[in-house]
Design a protein around this motif. Structure first.
Motif, PDB file in Angstrom:
ATOM      1  N   ARG A   5       6.143  23.655  -3.290  1.00 30.64           N
ATOM      2  CA  ARG A   5       7.318  23.199  -2.543  1.00 30.64           C
ATOM      3  C   ARG A   5       7.315  23.804  -1.135  1.00 30.64           C
TER       4      ARG A   5
ATOM      5  N   GLN B 243       3.333  11.161  -8.893  1.00 28.08           N
ATOM      6  CA  GLN B 243       3.648  12.252  -9.819  1.00 28.08           C
ATOM      7  C   GLN B 243       2.384  12.780 -10.486  1.00 28.08           C
TER       8      GLN B 243
ATOM      9  N   THR C 192      15.807  14.201  -0.080  1.00 26.18           N
ATOM     10  CA  THR C 192      15.492  14.198  -1.501  1.00 26.18           C
ATOM     11  C   THR C 192      16.243  13.053  -2.155  1.00 26.18           C
TER      12      THR C 192
ATOM     13  N   SER D  55       6.720  17.939 -10.744  1.00 27.83           N
ATOM     14  CA  SER D  55       7.177  17.926 -12.136  1.00 27.83           C
ATOM     15  C   SER D  55       6.040  18.065 -13.147  1.00 27.83           C
TER      16      SER D  55
ATOM     17  N   GLU E 152       8.094  12.817  -7.483  1.00 30.40           N
ATOM     18  CA  GLU E 152       8.116  13.952  -8.409  1.00 30.40           C
ATOM     19  C   GLU E 152       6.848  14.808  -8.282  1.00 30.40           C
TER      20      GLU E 152
ATOM     21  N   THR F 181      12.943  13.395  -7.061  1.00 32.06           N
ATOM     22  CA  THR F 181      12.967  14.349  -8.168  1.00 32.06           C
ATOM     23  C   THR F 181      14.094  13.959  -9.126  1.00 32.06           C
TER      24      THR F 181
ATOM     25  N   GLU G 126      16.256  21.429  -7.910  1.00 37.96           N
ATOM     26  CA  GLU G 126      15.215  21.192  -6.921  1.00 37.96           C
ATOM     27  C   GLU G 126      15.743  20.293  -5.807  1.00 37.96           C
TER      28      GLU G 126
ATOM     29  N   ASP H 110      15.183  16.587 -10.921  1.00 40.47           N
ATOM     30  CA  ASP H 110      15.658  17.947 -11.148  1.00 40.47           C
ATOM     31  C   ASP H 110      16.747  18.285 -10.135  1.00 40.47           C
TER      32      ASP H 110
END
Ligand code: ADP
Ligand code: MG
Length: 395
Positions: free
Chosen positions: A179, A88, A39, A168, A165, A197, A202, A199
């Motif tokens: 996910r 995204q 990630t 998102s 992303e 990401t 996440e 986040d």
């Protein structure tokens, strides 16, 4: 499905990308683990999308090289790299059905119609869209469109999957399902996967490895637990959260901070231990940065909120005939007052003021039920709660 190849390694070496004055990527060295999910996380604008673009071959780096599956692909066009990027915003063709959309890349490769339709239908089935192949994007939900985008990427049998992303734009209740699907598909194929990401939760939950980017620079690349528990820089600690970050100075047997003397991190012993400091290198290898070992070094003190302990003030005073400064400092005992307590369900978050500084403690609600606003408390900072990083990490 075609036969599987060994998971591909992806290496970036000194990758820099400038847009005029803007340095989007600044000498990034990154070895993405083959066959795992990495990630890539960082605040908006830190260069995550440019990095994926460089790997995918959509963006030419200003400097540096990209190696994929043992080949230098820096000068190869996107379609010859074996890396596929899912954006995204699912960029589906509005006029194509889901089946036609997934089959599109195969068509570009000259796969005959019957075969590409078969593969596309199989892939749609795999992402949970069997039976919806005849629908156009307008007839699909956001989550379904994102599944089509995933199928469109995977049907090309890439060596490396790049996801920018991917969750998102989805409602929170759809994110878990998608996910899990990404993780399943990745495992099935042992696909080297790089997921972007912004986040933090996440990021920690998604990947086998975590790469943290700030202002185009890689601050840390390690397992999620290492990043959370042993952040390489103050920026990483602040971004990943659940920590307090204070300025400090490392002394021989303790660290001075604005809220008082605190114990050195576990594993960093006191006198006679000249060499160690509680910090990992940016590669997450656990290598110790020697400068932190020196008494007098300026540091940032990272305190983990979940390892701080609150006690009613009286309890400590009673037990503490020896609660003089020395004992307090060795045990990391600090006197303060509860500014606010917030019940979050299973957990409670209590903000404590100590010498004008606010600190947050978070723990299971049962442990913190007694601490209402205004209560006099003692905050215990055990060595396990303390981590040190170089001051003002000049990255
Ligand atoms: P992230 O995906 O981490 O949010 P950005 O996409 O914002 O990163 O890119 C990082 C920086 O690079 C930003 O300052 C952005 O404006 C700049 N940048 C990205 N792509 C381009 C582009 N095509 N042209 C000019 N500047 C760009
Ligand atoms: Mg982006």
């Amino acid at each position: 499905m075609t036969e599987r190849h060994a998971p591909a390694a992806l290496h970036l070496r000194g990758v820099t990308k400038r847009y005029g004055e803007v340095v989007a990527l600044d000498g990034v060295d990154l070895e993405v683990a083959p066959g795992l999910i990495t990630t890539l996380v960082g605040p908006s604008g830190c260069g995550k999308s440019p990095l994926l673009g460089v790997v995918a071959g959509l963006t030419a780096p200003t400097a540096g090289r990209v190696h994929l599956g043992g080949r230098d692909v820096t000068d190869l066009p996107a379609e010859r790299r074996g890396a596929v990027l899912v954006f995204q915003e699912h960029r589906l063709f509005p006029f194509l059905t889901a089946l036609e959309d997934v089959a599109f890349g195969l068509r570009m490769r000259g796969v005959p119609r019957r075969e590409r339709d078969r593969q596309a239908a199989e892939m749609l089935e795999r992402v949970g869209l069997g039976g919806l192949g005849g629908r156009r994007p307008a007839e699909l939900s956001g989550g379904q469109r994102q599944r089509v985008a995933l199928a469109r990427a995977l049907v090309l049998d890439p060596q490396v999957l790049l996801l920018d992303e991917p969750l998102s734009s989805l409602d929170p209740h759809l994110r878990d399902g998608l996910r899990e699907l990404v993780v399943e598909l990745q495992l099935e194929r042992e696909l080297t996967t790089l997921v972007v990401t912004h986040d933090r939760e996440e990021a920690v939950a998604f990947g086998d490895r975590l790469a943290v980017l700030f202002d185009g620079r890689l601050h840390q690349h390690a397992g999620p637990r290492d990043v959370v528990e042993r952040p390489a820089t103050g920026e990483v600690a602040r971004f990943i959260g659940a920590t307090e970050v204070l300025p400090g100075r490392r002394m021989r047997d303790r660290v001075m901070s604005p809220i008082g003397p605190l114990p050195l991190p576990a594993g960093v012993s006191g006198p006679g231990d000249g060499g160690s400091g509680g910090v990992v290198g940016a590669d997450g290898s656990g290598g110790v940065v020697g400068a932190l070992g020196a008494a007098g070094a300026d540091v940032e003190v990272v305190l983990r909120r979940d390892r701080l302990r609150l006690r009613a003030a009286a309890a400590v005073t009673d037990s503490g005939s020896g609660a003089d400064d020395q004992v307090r400092s060795e045990r990391g005992l600090l006197v303060g007052r509860v500014a606010a307590a917030r019940y979050l369900g299973t957990r409670t978050r209590v903000t404590v003021t100590i010498d004008g500084h606010e600190l947050t403690v978070e723990a299971p609600s049962a442990e913190l039920a007694a601490f209402g606003a205004g209560a006099a408390v003692t905050l215990e900072v055990p060595a396990e709660a303390v981590w040190l990083v170089p001051a003002g990490s000049s990255w």
